[in-house]
Write a protein that holds these residues in place. Structure first.
Motif, short mmCIF file in Angstrom:
data_model
loop_
_atom_site.label_atom_id
_atom_site.label_comp_id
_atom_site.label_asym_id
_atom_site.label_seq_id
_atom_site.Cartn_x
_atom_site.Cartn_y
_atom_site.Cartn_z
N SER A 39 12.86 -4.08 -0.60
CA SER A 39 11.42 -3.90 -0.60
C SER A 39 11.03 -2.70 -1.46
O SER A 39 10.10 -2.76 -2.28
CB SER A 39 10.91 -3.72 0.83
OG SER A 39 9.51 -3.53 0.85
N ARG A 44 7.37 -2.86 -3.26
CA ARG A 44 6.50 -3.50 -2.30
C ARG A 44 6.12 -2.52 -1.19
O ARG A 44 6.88 -1.60 -0.88
CB ARG A 44 7.18 -4.72 -1.68
CG ARG A 44 7.45 -5.86 -2.66
CD ARG A 44 8.07 -7.06 -1.95
NE ARG A 44 7.23 -7.52 -0.86
CZ ARG A 44 6.25 -8.40 -0.99
NH1 ARG A 44 5.99 -8.93 -2.17
NH2 ARG A 44 5.51 -8.77 0.04
N ASP A 233 8.74 -13.30 -6.01
CA ASP A 233 7.94 -12.21 -5.45
C ASP A 233 6.52 -12.22 -6.04
O ASP A 233 5.55 -11.92 -5.34
CB ASP A 233 8.62 -10.88 -5.73
CG ASP A 233 7.86 -9.70 -5.15
OD1 ASP A 233 7.82 -9.59 -3.91
OD2 ASP A 233 7.31 -8.90 -5.93
#
Length: 294
Positions: A39, A44, A233
């Motif tokens: 992540s 993110r 993503d």
């Protein structure tokens, strides 16, 4: 094709093709640490994972990692040839593409104990313009306590070493004006972090001297799985409530760390599929695929 570029004779091919049908079963646990790491690597702002957090599509590549001893590694940083995969005597190997499906009723979640059963589906030889090409297809089935969750076909290509002046495949242009776009700077920190998360010792991703002087590339190579993960993503960022139930992709051209590259996605009119592609700084196609949404 000259004899100097051919390294696979009939006996060698027969030996390599005897690997078809071989299987391997591995077990692992879906833990939170790798999820937090990826992540952050993908930039993110996800909530911290906890037991029951659904694993994002393609993030299962953080698990079932090879953990070969240092003495078992070859000169390219991979494990020496042999074992489950056939011992292909060609020095360059790349992730060529794949096809995956996810069961929307049984996603992998943090806390799952999981099993992956793999089978060598095919070993196929082709005579390319620059020498032998060998394609190995592996099929994976990943299960948890509730049953089958992920099915994956993984294509690996093995190539001869680069030769001075060898012909280069002509590049392919791409469509402009995708609905969803993102620019990524593939610096050596990004490549290092992804290599570390996937325990990938392949030197083409972090050793500039090796990749330029031994394998003949102009720079560090961006991991094919990383580009594929970034493409999916991109879809997740624009369709956060959709469930990715399928993805197929093909690597077309290497991406190097010397310049930014671009991700593109174009959803269909009904919103059920998304065409995705990556392009390098010159606008040439490097990876293409399709995402199916539930």
């Amino acid at each position: 094709m000259s004899e100097s570029t051919r390294t696979l004779d009939a006996a060698t091919l027969d030996h390599l093709q005897s690997w078809v049908g071989r299987t391997e079963t591995l077990t692992d646990d879906i833990t939170a640490g790798p999820v937090r790491g990826l992540s952050a690597t993908l930039d993110r702002d996800d909530a911290p994972p906890q037991a029951g957090t659904v694993l994002a599509p393609l993030w299962h590549w953080l698990y079932f990692l090879p953990r070969h001893r240092q003495s078992e590694l070859g000169p390219d940083g991979h494990a020496r040839r042999g074992g489950f995969l056939p011992p292909v005597p060609l020095p360059r190997r790349m992730w060529a593409g794949g096809r995956l499906t996810w069961d929307p009723t049984n996603p992998l979640v943090v806390g799952d104990a999981v099993q992956r059963t793999s089978r060598i589906e095919s070993v196929t030889h082709k005579a390319g313009r620059t020498g032998d090409l060998l394609f190995v297809r592996v099929r994976h089935r990943i299960t948890n306590a509730r049953g089958l969750s992920v099915t994956e076909e993984h294509d690996i290509v093995y190539r001869a070493a680069a030769q001075p002046g060898e012909p280069v495949p002509p590049p392919v242009g791409v469509q402009a004006g995708a609905a969803w776009q993102r620019e990524v700077v593939p610096d050596d920190v990004l490549l290092f972090r992804y290599s570390a998360l996937t325990f990938n010792g392949h030197r083409i991703h972090y050793d500039r001297r090796y990749v330029t002087q031994v394998e003949g590339y102009p720079g560090l190579i961006v991991h094919g799985p990383l580009i594929a993960t970034l493409l999916v993503d991109l879809v997740r960022r624009h369709a956060p409530d959709a469930f990715v139930k399928g993805f197929q992709f093909k690597a077309v051209r290497p991406t190097f760390d010397l310049q930014p590259f671009h991700l593109n996605a174009q959803p269909s009119a009904d919103g059920r599929t998304v065409r995705v592609w990556a392009q390098d700084h010159e606008g040439w196609l490097t990876m293409q695929g399709d995402v199916q949404l539930a």
